[in-house]
Scaffold this active site. Sequence first.
Site, PDB file in Angstrom:
ATOM      1  N   HIS A 351       0.762  -1.150  -0.019  1.00  0.00           N
ATOM      2  CA  HIS A 351      -0.089   0.219  -0.173  1.00  0.00           C
ATOM      3  C   HIS A 351       0.885   1.332   0.169  1.00  0.00           C
ATOM      4  CE1 HIS A 351      -0.022   1.230   4.407  1.00  0.00           C
ATOM      5  NE2 HIS A 351       0.210  -0.013   4.689  1.00  0.00           N
ATOM      6  N   ASP A 361       6.127   2.166   7.275  1.00  0.00           N
ATOM      7  CA  ASP A 361       4.668   1.924   6.985  1.00  0.00           C
ATOM      8  C   ASP A 361       3.804   2.973   6.163  1.00  0.00           C
ATOM      9  OD1 ASP A 361       2.103   0.880   6.936  1.00  0.00           O
ATOM     10  OD2 ASP A 361       2.037   1.136   9.080  1.00  0.00           O
ATOM     11  N   GLU A 398      -5.128   1.509   2.678  1.00  0.00           N
ATOM     12  CA  GLU A 398      -5.118   0.313   3.690  1.00  0.00           C
ATOM     13  C   GLU A 398      -5.289   0.636   5.019  1.00  0.00           C
ATOM     14  OE1 GLU A 398      -2.620  -2.600   5.792  1.00  0.00           O
ATOM     15  OE2 GLU A 398      -2.658  -0.231   5.988  1.00  0.00           O
ATOM     16  N   GLU A 399      -4.663   1.866   5.569  1.00  0.00           N
ATOM     17  CA  GLU A 399      -4.875   2.181   6.934  1.00  0.00           C
ATOM     18  C   GLU A 399      -6.164   2.358   7.428  1.00  0.00           C
ATOM     19  OE1 GLU A 399      -2.379   1.621   8.713  1.00  0.00           O
ATOM     20  OE2 GLU A 399      -0.418   2.570   7.557  1.00  0.00           O
ATOM     21  N   ASP A 427       4.099  -5.095   3.174  1.00  0.00           N
ATOM     22  CA  ASP A 427       3.701  -3.686   3.807  1.00  0.00           C
ATOM     23  C   ASP A 427       5.002  -3.073   4.066  1.00  0.00           C
ATOM     24  OD1 ASP A 427       2.586  -1.588   5.351  1.00  0.00           O
ATOM     25  OD2 ASP A 427       0.877  -3.008   5.851  1.00  0.00           O
ATOM     26  N   HIS A 509       2.873   4.211  13.292  1.00  0.00           N
ATOM     27  CA  HIS A 509       1.832   5.141  13.089  1.00  0.00           C
ATOM     28  C   HIS A 509       1.927   6.562  13.879  1.00  0.00           C
ATOM     29  CE1 HIS A 509      -1.421   1.775  11.887  1.00  0.00           C
ATOM     30  NE2 HIS A 509      -0.415   1.838  11.324  1.00  0.00           N
TER      31      HIS A 509
END
Length: 700
Positions: A351, A361, A398-399, A427, A509
């Site tokens: 993604h 990420d 995606e998140e 990922d 994140h």
Amino acid sequence: MSEPLTTRPTVTGISIFRQPPPLCTFLFLIVLFVATFYTLNHPNTTPPPLLTSQNTHYALNLHRLFLSSASNSTISSYLHALTRHPHLAGTKPSLETLDYVLNHFKSLNLETHISEYEALLSYPTHISVTARFSNTTTVVFDLNDVHGDDDDSSVVKPYHAYSPSGSAQGSVVFVNHGEERDYLALESIGVKVKNCLVLVRKGETLGRGGIVKIAEDKGALGVLIYAENDGGGLGGIERGTVMRGIGDPVSPGWPGVVGGEKLGLEDDQVTRRFPKIPSLPLSLHNAEILLASLGGARAPVEWRNSGRVGPGRTVLNLTFQGEMKMKKIYNVLVTIRGNEEPDRYVILGNHRDAWTYGAVDPNSGTSALLDIGRRFALLLKSGWKPRRTILLCSWDAEEFGMIGSTEWVEENVLNLGASAVAYLNVDCAVQGSGFFAGATPQLDSLLVDALKLVQDPDVAGLTVEETFKSQNGIIQRLSRVDSDFAGFLHHAGIPSIDMYYGADYPVYHTAFDSYDWMIHNADPLFHRHVAMAGVWGLLGILLADEPLIPFDYISYAEQLEAHRDTLTKLLEGKVSVNPLSMAIQEFSMVAKEAADEAKKLKEQASNKSDVAAAVKRRELNDRMMLVERGFLDAEGIKGKEWFKHLVYGPAAEPESKLGFFPGIADALARNSSEGIIEHEIWRVARAIQRASKALKGGFT
Ligand SMILES: *[C@@H]1O[C@H](CO)[C@@H](O)[C@H](O)[C@H]1NC(C)=O
Ligand SMILES: *[C@@H]1O[C@H](CO)[C@@H](O)[C@H](O)[C@H]1NC(C)=O
Ligand SMILES: *[C@@H]1O[C@H](CO)[C@@H](O)[C@H](O)[C@H]1NC(C)=O
Ligand SMILES: *[C@@H]1O[C@H](CO)[C@@H](O)[C@H](O)[C@H]1NC(C)=O
Ligand SMILES: *[C@@H]1O[C@H](CO)[C@@H](O)[C@H](O)[C@H]1NC(C)=O
């Protein structure tokens, strides 16, 4: 034993694969290439490993060219460009990232297109957490993880996507990881959470959505979640989604195409996807202030936490105001047409959207994908024509819940079922050290073979396979629902692999998942990126080029047997696993027959003019391709019917001791009757029977 091919970057200007060459040119080219290669890189080495019985040298040189054309500095420049701005899905800067990826592939003359959807995404407009302590002080918590720097204003505030808007006010109870058993432990010391806010320390088993779901069921008013690893001391706060299920919530089960049917926000199918109580992430610092103020009962001993759990006199006001908006999302797809079997597909996906800068990420994976594109273009220029078609996919949103890939899988589910060989997901390519992988079991041996060909990024002279084996060498199974393989495997039954470097990383994140963090922590010289791109691309080449798809179903049968044994132990003889045992026995027998058949066909594979053998190969390949689809069940897993795979898929309860057979795991976790457990066992047995029939071919 095999000998690693180098992954060191070299300048490769020689075209070696112009056309499938006549034998003499072919030999000449081998000599030329091997000479060039060995003098440059391997002054005195032993002969390299043999990968195929057919056109061995061609394949070997292809792999060499692929690996030797890696470049750490190119990958680092891609990552730098991708992470210049935060690029949350549905926001303007995400379009720049989209353009970058699109233009990259187009400039390589690769056939590139966009697949576009509309999806309901969720953003914060106002968040606040205010605490009134017993000493009557009121504190307004700082909920940002970026401070001062103007440039960072575009980083979205830490929030939980799809949290309902609203305020929750009440006293606070600390509930450890927020698992069912944590609430039971609290109940046993007389602490209830009804009408309280719960404070949760994120653990390993239960995800954000599950935490909020359980808190809601227990009657809590709101949820605050903190991570003990707050960005390695940087004060990071973990964003994330709390949506239930995956894919666009207003087109559940069908593709959210532009102009297609969208459910209203009040529709029951939509509202059940969202929590009913608001939640927010909290920094470790703020969580510690809260914890210290709680009072009330002492924490249950098993939590190994000396503090008190509340509820005490601290009163919190948690407020989340958000907006849900329909947004366009964009997947980018690159098609590298197969030469001999263009209607068979090997799919590589990652993604593109990120909560913040996304250096780990997901753009460590994106930069690897871009480099694979560059190197595939180079191979194509040198005359490579993959046997099967390869797709390179860059997913969006995606998140928010694997939305881009899920919508695409839903739109293409029939064609995927009929023609997808495998899905290879990366990922977070690099979050630290050590290679990790999950796979469906028929891909285990291929994965290990590929690892044998790639130089370990950290230990000179060893292959990734050697270090992987010495670490633990365990290939996980893919029951988790935490990246884009979920739709492919759990809904469409496509054999899948998911890979990453590093078990875990502290800036997950948070606003600190940046290029800077990457070069100071996870991969200063981009050698791990190079290794990951090497493994990933090689797997793609092998699955696309091998005349017989390199699937090993004996390995799958053995894994099923091991799963059966684990289940048997857990059942303690209360329910019979006989139907399952019979089905696995048959599967195992059919797998052995297929392996024998493959062996025979491999011996004939060198004879190109043997049309009958080619037809037989294609037929066996089709059967091997379909096996995984057999594990799908039209009814799906009870209570989450979109998930169709009965061997690997999400189990409801984190306490479940099974990482497989989700239907059985759920029945056990819910303490269902023997009859229900038996039924679930029969369903898995029938799924395995379907898989056996697919592998055997023909009709009963
Ligand atoms: C009141 O209690 C809170 C929480 O224990 C503490 O952080 C704060 O410093 C206290 N304020 C005063 C004025 O004592
Ligand atoms: C909680 O905080 C919000 C936002 O600051 C405020 O609007 C609301 O009135 C507060 N709720 C209570 C019960 O004080
Ligand atoms: C690439 O690797 C080489 C050799 O280890 C190293 O000197 C160089 O700094 C690396 N480049 C980047 C951009 O990390
Ligand atoms: C290749 O297969 C064809 C067709 O079956 C056969 O006539 C021929 O003899 C085979 N050649 C070799 C070298 O085995
Ligand atoms: C499960 O069910 C059995 C029999 O119905 C009961 O004795 C047992 O307490 C239940 N266990 C749990 C954890 O609910």
